[in-house]
Design an enzyme around this catalytic site. Sequence first.
Site: not given
Length: 289
Positions: A123, A121, A91, A190, A52-53
């Site tokens: 978070e 993915k 993501d 991260e 999602d970057s």
Amino acid sequence: MSAHAAPRTRVTLAGLAAKKAAGEPIVMVTAYDHPSAQIAEAAGVDVVLVGDSAAMTVLGYDSTVPVTIDEMLMLTKAVRRGLTVPLLVGDLPFGSYEASDEVAIATAQRFVKEAGCDLVKIERGGTTVHRARALVQAGIPVVGHVGLTPQTAVALGGYRAQGRTAQAALAVIDDALALQDAGCSMLVVEAVPAEVTAALVPLLHIPVIGIGAGADADGQVLVFHDLLGLYDGGAAKFVKRYADLRAAAIAGVEAYAAEVRSGAYPAIEHGYSMPREEAARLEELLAGR
Ligand code: KIV
């Protein structure tokens, strides 16, 4: 792949587990469209993440928070069409899985069914552990993400390293263990001190992919635009630039603009022609009007 290289077989979760067991580093990179997927494939990476970057690298948002499911799905489908060998991780964007297990399953199923993701993915620890368990029980392989979790960066005090005290490090490790226990197949860690990763990796049987987490992870991930120097803006401390494609791209477009303005482009070889007699006939036809 070079003309003489043997064709690579599709990457599998079992293959990644074997790499971890053999101490062979796993290579993950992000991609957001068809050409970047083809580049990742040709470079022989193991795992491609449509992060999602993308919100920042390709869509111009100032954080990952605003990106929508539909925007992520469009990008992920384009990446899928460019990949054969690497595993594809989608993501799930902020707000698309937190509310309930049912919401998380419905969103993840779209990434698997519509965009062809192998894994999704999500978070954080906390309630995300429940979502991870529900997704795994629904048959969807999951990648966890702990440490700095950009979707909730504001709550973490900004884009800063996590786990820098013994107590905070323990919290990161506990989240990681809970996500493994929930059935996650892989974990992204991260922006944590190398000591945290070194302590964490031996505790987990699933591959740990680091980003700004030191050299002890089972693999590394970097953002495509960061590592290739395509991103106009400050990069995090952990980014290493392996190319300066932004400068190369600007130079290329500048050269094109200069040649259009000078008349050097297009030259004869960039165009089409018609047989001489047809050109003469055209002249006659126009004259006869
Ligand atoms: O969105 C993303 O690109 C990521 C990676 C940095 C792990 O989550």
